[in-house]
Design an enzyme around this catalytic site. Structure first.
Site, mmCIF file in Angstrom:
data_model
loop_
_atom_site.group_PDB
_atom_site.id
_atom_site.type_symbol
_atom_site.label_atom_id
_atom_site.label_comp_id
_atom_site.label_asym_id
_atom_site.label_seq_id
_atom_site.Cartn_x
_atom_site.Cartn_y
_atom_site.Cartn_z
ATOM 1 C CG LEU A 140 -1.826 1.215 1.399
ATOM 2 C CD1 LEU A 140 -2.887 1.261 0.299
ATOM 3 C CD2 LEU A 140 -2.491 1.223 2.779
ATOM 4 N NE ARG A 256 -4.611 2.581 11.062
ATOM 5 C CZ ARG A 256 -5.287 3.219 10.122
ATOM 6 N NH1 ARG A 256 -6.613 3.192 10.135
ATOM 7 N NH2 ARG A 256 -4.652 3.862 9.160
ATOM 8 C CD GLU A 377 0.337 -1.106 9.528
ATOM 9 O OE1 GLU A 377 -0.255 -0.531 8.596
ATOM 10 O OE2 GLU A 377 1.249 -1.922 9.312
ATOM 11 C CD GLU A 381 2.976 12.508 15.593
ATOM 12 O OE1 GLU A 381 3.714 12.630 16.588
ATOM 13 O OE2 GLU A 381 3.019 11.503 14.846
#
Length: 412
Positions: A140, A256, A377, A381
């Site tokens: 990705l 995540r 992932e 921030e």
């Protein structure tokens, strides 16, 4: 739950989160815990000495059925709930980031295949992915696009019988060991349409760079990919045209949650090591752990870790139920756990002094590995922005606090 405690003994961090698991799931945790104690933990320092794919760890996890927890039962997997998966990853992260990342990486690299491949490709690939005979990688990230998936430049041009793929990918884990690659790009004719496809490693026009050295997370090396006019048959598309973005988002969501579990496992391991040191080490005539300052450090660590574990458990339950707000909770869990892990590992290393800085001591490895959880992932921030935007959006229509009088708050 007592069956685990009886075989492994009491631990610094309790097994209260295992209460929601059934007997078979608890048996899986017990098996992983035994692997960590007798095999993975003792070998973790050796794995961390060189950044080459840790085949022994991978084969152990595959042989013991841990890899298979990511896959449907119909193809040889166990279709494990996230409530179980976070416990597995936490156990592995407690001793070895490499092994934990292999479990989160399996979700990331194969979830789009499970969700979007044709039945014939599922039959062809998933059994081998379950057993570790095959590997896949998730392509990705690009040189100019990471957390912002909509910034991808890789394109797929439609042809009579498929697509022509062009573009570059970066920071791709398992690139040098994967047999198949899940690649996400834009439709050349319609840039707002995202498409996910499967590409075999021997496809003409596809090249993989040499492995790139990095600070930590040894055992799962990364490389860059290049696609120049790669022909992709229509049968290798995942889902429909336009579903590439949603397939990527689901893979990232599960990853995540996995990153949060891995970070918490490492934080738990760091506190276990630091507290053992505080008991063994004497300073100014008494055990280091008898000093109030050290006790306060440990108190903060343990309290914050248990709080973060509770948030992650809630997030896993939301995923298993299919709650609509699970993505926001995954961002919160990932943000909280990974930032906390970096702080805890740093404080644990500080508490152990010069020994913590030695390569022979586990915390040096924990310290190097902790940073990537804050970046991979979606950086912390990014998740703060996602969470903050969600709060502002919902605040516009949410029930007002009963302490407020009617009208605009500007009029106070």
């Amino acid at each position: 739950m007592n069956d685990i405690a009886a075989t492994t003994g009491p631990r610094l961090f309790g097994d209260h989160f295992l209460r929601t698991l059934d007997a078979q799931e608890r048996a899986t945790v017990q098996r992983v815990r035994a692997l960590c104690k007798h095999t993975i933990g003792p070998r973790a320092a050796d794995v961390a000495r060189e950044d080459v794919f840790a085949w022994d760890a991978f084969r152990t996890l595959a042989r013991e059925g841990v890899i298979a927890t990511a896959f449907p039962k119909a193809f040889g997997g166990t279709d494990a709930r996230q409530a179980l998966r976070i416990r597995i990853i936490e156990e592995l992260g407690r001793v070895c980031s490499t092994s934990a990342s292999m479990i989160t990486g399996t979700d990331l690299s194969s979830r789009a295949i499970v969700a979007g491949a044709s039945e014939s490709f599922k039959q062809r690939l998933l059994p081998g992915l379950c057993t570790g005979e095959l590997q896949s990688a998730f392509a990705l990230t690009e040189p100019g696009a990471g957390s912002d998936v909509r910034g991808l430049h890789t394109t797929l041009r439609r042809t009579a019988d498929g697509y022509v793929l062009n573009g570059r990918k970066k920071f791709i884990t398992r690139a040098t060991t994967a047999d198949w690659f899940v690649v996400v790009g834009r439709a050349e004719e319609s840039p707002s349409t995202f498409i996910a496809v499967l590409v075999p490693r021997d496809a003409a026009g596809f090249s993989i760079s040499p492995e790139v050295g990095k600070l930590g997370w040894y055992g799962v090396p990364i490389s860059s990919l290049s696609f120049e006019g790669v022909q992709v048959p229509l049968a290798q598309r995942l889902g429909d045209e336009g579903e590439g973005f949603s397939l990527a988002q689901d893979a990232l969501l599960r990853a995540r949650i996995g990153h949060a579990a891995m970070a918490l496992g490492r934080a738990i391991g760091a506190v276990e090591i630091a507290s053992s040191y505080a008991v063994d080490r004497s300073s100014f005539g008494k055990a280091l752990g008898e000093h109030q300052g050290v006790q306060w450090m440990l108190a903060d660590m343990v309290t914050q870790i248990e709080s973060s574990r509770a948030l992650l458990a809630l997030t896993a339950d939301k995923y298993d139920r299919g709650d609509s707000d699970v993505a926001i909770f995954a961002s919160m869990a990932k943000l909280q756990a990974t930032d906390l892990c970096m702080k805890v590992v740093t404080d644990a290393l500080q508490l152990t002094g010069g020994r913590g800085y030695l390569q022979d001591f586990p915390l040096e490895r924990f310290f190097r590995d902790a940073k990537l959880n804050q970046i991979g992932e979606g950086a912390s921030e990014i998740h703060k922005t996602v969470i903050g935007r969600d709060v502002v959006r919902r605040a516009a229509t949410a029930e007002r606090n009963a302490c407020l009088r009617a009208g605009s708050l500007v009029d106070y």
